[in-house]
Design an enzyme around this catalytic site. Structure first.
Site, PDB file in Angstrom:
ATOM      1  N   GLY A   1       0.806  -1.209   0.000  1.00  0.00           N
ATOM      2  CA  GLY A   1       0.000   0.000   0.000  1.00  0.00           C
ATOM      3  C   GLY A   1       0.842   1.262   0.000  1.00  0.00           C
ATOM      4  N   CYS A   2       0.415   2.233   0.805  1.00  0.00           N
ATOM      5  CA  CYS A   2       1.090   3.524   0.857  1.00  0.00           C
ATOM      6  C   CYS A   2       2.533   3.420   1.338  1.00  0.00           C
ATOM      7  CB  CYS A   2       0.314   4.476   1.763  1.00  0.00           C
ATOM      8  SG  CYS A   2      -1.313   4.936   1.122  1.00  0.00           S
ATOM      9  N   ALA A   3       2.862   2.368   2.054  1.00  0.00           N
ATOM     10  CA  ALA A   3       4.224   2.189   2.553  1.00  0.00           C
ATOM     11  C   ALA A   3       5.159   1.599   1.505  1.00  0.00           C
ATOM     12  CB  ALA A   3       4.216   1.295   3.792  1.00  0.00           C
ATOM     13  N   GLY A   4       4.616   1.187   0.359  1.00  0.00           N
ATOM     14  CA  GLY A   4       5.407   0.476  -0.623  1.00  0.00           C
ATOM     15  C   GLY A   4       6.569   1.262  -1.200  1.00  0.00           C
TER      16      GLY A   4
ATOM     17  N   LEU B   1       3.341   5.115   5.979  1.00  0.00           N
ATOM     18  CA  LEU B   1       2.553   4.132   6.731  1.00  0.00           C
ATOM     19  C   LEU B   1       1.772   3.270   5.758  1.00  0.00           C
ATOM     20  CD1 LEU B   1       1.126   6.583   9.419  1.00  0.00           C
ATOM     21  CD2 LEU B   1       3.088   5.061   9.666  1.00  0.00           C
TER      22      LEU B   1
END
Length: 357
Positions: free
Chosen positions: A143-146, A343
């Site tokens: 997700g956004c942490a990728g 995150l």
């Protein structure tokens, strides 16, 4: 230490003002939410002014099967992945001369908004003149942490192979996951926030970089919060991806992220006050404000992240690379520190410590 040598982004075909998306969403959900006007405030409260999509708004008004949406994901990942890679390898802001495709030893592919086997980087290798021996490392589901995690994995690769140059390509088409029949508040908030984007970063080992002033990577840290799988992610059903997005994320930044960041910096004899640049993934206005409050930093430190959020929305893993590119274009002094953070599902955080040198 491994160094970030270049960043390149792709320009997607459809730019929409937030008001246009708001009106479309209001029309779509007016029969679902009785007080739809009250919910529409999220479109302005988030301070997003524009976003980019890979399809015109008319396309989203029709029902599409999971396979149709995924076919659109693959088609556009190839088209705009090629563009971002090319822009990264030839970016005049960061490179004295272009990097040849044959010089790239590995490609890390980051995404959470579509599926493909063979994976996208393999298909890209059939379109671009990479060596057939280029290593492929697809990473899905962060997700956004990728974006931050992909940079960390590239750092570790270049530590092991100091002569290597590697690419990290992040591709997210959040708009293709939109569910017009999902009447949840999470879906409505997601519709006001998420966007499409593609970006590529080149990382090089010690023996493969020139002497320009650029950020090198000192360390990284991944942290998982146990038993927090319902904070963010996908509920995957017959019709595709249904967004999971908890309202508790800003609170978790206050209670969980700060000690996580402090411990990471302390292990490198640093404090939050030593960080000159906060290269924060702009998950949303409330997320950035929570960073400011929890970490005790002023608005100036998150101004670049706010600007990217305003212009592009939340492009999931891609967004932090847009922020990184802007920081790399700014004048920097040798020895200044940066903290790249994001995150993601799990619930998790990814931290990457940078130093300009």
């Amino acid at each position: 230490m491994p160094t970030i040598v270049s960043v390149g982004t792709a320009t997607l075909p459809y730019k929409f003002k937030q008001d246009a998306v708001k009106e479309y969403t209001k029309e779509l959900f007016s029969d679902t939410f009785r007080d739809i006007d009250r919910f529409m405030s999220v479109f302005h409260n988030g301070q997003i002014e524009s976003r980019y999509f890979v399809k015109d708004l008319k396309w989203y008004k029709n029902k599409h099967t999971f396979s149709e949406k995924n076919d659109a994901y693959i088609e556009n990942a190839l088209k705009y992945g090629c563009e971002a890679i090319n822009n990264c390898l030839k970016n005049p802001h960061f490179l004295h001369s272009s990097i040849d495709y044959e010089e790239i030893e590995a490609i890390f592919y980051i995404s959470t908004t579509g599926l493909a086997t063979p994976s996208i980087e393999a298909r890209l290798m059939n379109r671009l003149p990479f060596s057939p021996h280029t290593k492929r490392i697809p990473i899905w589901g962060l997700g956004c942490a990728g974006g931050a995690a992909g940079l960390a994995r590239a750092y570790e690769y270049c530590l092991a192979f100091p002569k290597a140059k590697v690419l990290v390509l992040a591709v997210e088409f959040c708009s293709l996951t939109f569910q017009p029949n999902d009447s949840s508040k999470s879906n409505l908030i997601g519709t006001s926030l998420f966007a499409d984007g593609v970006a590529c970063v080149c990382v090089a080992g010690d023996e493969a970089v020139d002497k320009q002033l650029k950020p090198y990577i000192l360390a990284s840290q991944s942290t998982l919060m146990r038993h927090a799988e319902d904070v963010m992610g996908w509920d995957i059903r017959d019709d595709g991806f249904f967004v999971i997005f908890s309202k508790d994320i800003p609170y978790l930044i206050y209670s969980w992220l700060k000690p996580n960041v402090e411990q990471f910096l302390r292990s490198h004899c640093l404090t939050i006050a030593d960080i000159d640049y906060f290269i924060a993934h702009p998950g949303g206005k409330k997320v950035l404000e929570a960073y400011q409050a929890a970490l005790g930093i002023d608005e100036e430190k998150t101004a670049v992240s706010f600007q990217i959020l305003k212009q592009f929305g939340n492009m999931s893993s891609v967004t932090v690379y847009f922020v990184l590119e802007q920081f790399m274009k700014q004048p920097a002094k040798e020895g200044e520190y940066g903290l790249l953070l994001a995150l993601g599902p799990g619930f998790s955080s990814e931290l990457v410590l940078l130093r300009w040198g």
